[in-house]
Design a protein around this motif. Structure first.
Motif, PDB file in Angstrom:
ATOM      1  N   GLN A 216       0.823  -1.212   0.000  1.00 19.02           N
ATOM      2  CA  GLN A 216       0.000   0.000   0.000  1.00 19.02           C
ATOM      3  C   GLN A 216       0.857   1.263   0.000  1.00 19.02           C
ATOM      4  N   TYR A 220       1.177   4.454  -2.992  1.00 18.81           N
ATOM      5  CA  TYR A 220       0.953   5.881  -2.710  1.00 18.81           C
ATOM      6  C   TYR A 220       2.197   6.698  -3.024  1.00 18.81           C
ATOM      7  N   VAL A 263      -0.784   8.084   5.085  1.00 20.12           N
ATOM      8  CA  VAL A 263      -0.976   6.637   4.974  1.00 20.12           C
ATOM      9  C   VAL A 263      -0.182   5.909   6.052  1.00 20.12           C
ATOM     10  N   ASN A 267      -2.137   4.177   9.131  1.00 17.23           N
ATOM     11  CA  ASN A 267      -2.096   2.733   8.979  1.00 17.23           C
ATOM     12  C   ASN A 267      -1.624   2.019  10.239  1.00 17.23           C
TER      13      ASN A 267
END
Length: 335
Positions: A216, A220, A263, A267
């Motif tokens: 992920q 990004y 993020v 996260n």
């Protein structure tokens, strides 16, 4: 920035109060009985006395206020007292687990080191993998490296961790026999050989969570890097004769990290949530396993406490992400 931080902390109070009430209400409305795990020979009147002593028969708002007071005041004081030895914790009721009859915070403290060890290591590994993967993929867009990295990232992010964990066990534990399939939480590192054993048993859960996190974050970062590589300031820096590494790793990367920080920060609570499944797969005796056992056994106090801790982590790391914006981008002001 100090004023902004104080303002955000003040605003976090009603947010956490609302979240705590929702968590308490949802979990409380679930069918559960604190005497369900007791022997069947206990008379009904004794069971009713136990429910009365735990306050289960009180009105919902009364139960919520009592639980909130214990959660935000009494239990933190007990934690401080256990850590420092200071006699500051009040005498009185505590948040007690229905299953173990022990204070919930003590259960969490006992299991927290295992979760932090696995989750923290996996997050660091994920970031260390994601940063070079995202940078090189963006700088060499549509190259073989970019295509392979994109494929690996899509697979790592799409496949759930419980499937990846089982797959790792089948390949590396059963077929190859390289690593143990079960995490031994009682293992103590005392010398080099015991350290190697610890390293072997932590590799698979760390790589399962690390692969998911890296997938992920790298996507990004790649998208943000591609957006900044086409900006005017990059062409200006190159026209001034700056070294290409300086342009990419200093100017472009710093500006590209602004959305990525969100993020990474937000996260962290999600990683704790994802670790719930991974801890079950590898039998890690951590917070995730504690929550699963509590849900299965209808242990309402444990479920409420762990869920509220997750909510606090989300609010806290959201604030940290906002503060890091100002560090990465001087144009952002909090006045």
């Amino acid at each position: 920035m100090l004023t902004y931080t104080i303002r955000r902390l003040i605003l976090a109070i009603p947010t956490l109060l609302f979240i705590s009430f929702i968590i308490f209400l949802i979990v409380k409305l679930s069918p559960s009985d604190p005497t369900a795990g007791l022997p069947l020979t206990i008379p009904p009147e004794v069971r009713e006395q136990i429910r009365e002593s735990l306050g289960v028969n009180d009105p919902v708002m009364v139960q919520y206020v009592k639980w909130l007071k214990l959660m935000v005041w009494d239990e933190p004081l007990h934690l401080i007292e256990n850590a420092t030895g200071w006699q500051i914790a009040p005498d009185g009721p505590r948040i007690i687990s229905y299953q173990t009859r022990s204070p919930v915070m003590e259960l969490i403290v006992q299991r927290m080191p295992q979760t932090l060890w696995v989750v923290g290591t996996s997050y660091i590994v994920g970031i260390l993998i994601a940063l070079p993967l995202g940078i090189i993929s963006a700088y060499r867009q549509y190259s073989v490296f970019d295509q392979v990295g994109t494929f690996i990232s899509m697979v790592g992010f799409s496949v759930p961790t419980f499937f990846t964990g089982v797959l790792f066990i089948v390949i590396f534990a059963v077929n190859l026999g390289w690593f143990p399939s079960v995490y031994d939480t009682t293992h103590v590192v005392t010398d080099w050989d015991s350290f190697v054993v610890q390293l072997k048993q932590i590799i698979m859960p760390v790589m399962v969570l690390g692969l998911f996190n890296a997938s992920q974050i790298s996507r990004y970062l790649r998208a943000s890097m591609l957006d900044n590589l086409n900006q005017d300031y990059v062409r200006t820096a190159r026209a001034k004769g700056l070294n290409e590494k300086v342009v990419v790793l200093v100017h472009v990367l710093k500006n590209s990290m602004i959305p990525v920080v969100t993020v990474i920060a937000l996260n962290v609570p999600a990683v704790f949530g994802g670790a719930i499944i991974t801890e079950q797969v590898f039998k890690v005796n951590g917070i995730g396993q504690l929550l699963i056992i509590a849900i299965q056994g209808g242990d309402v106090p444990v479920v409420q406490t762990v869920s509220f801790i997750f909510a606090v982590l989300i609010v806290l790391f959201s604030l940290i992400a906002d503060l890091l914006y100002g560090v990465l981008d001087p144009r952002i002001r909090y006045d």
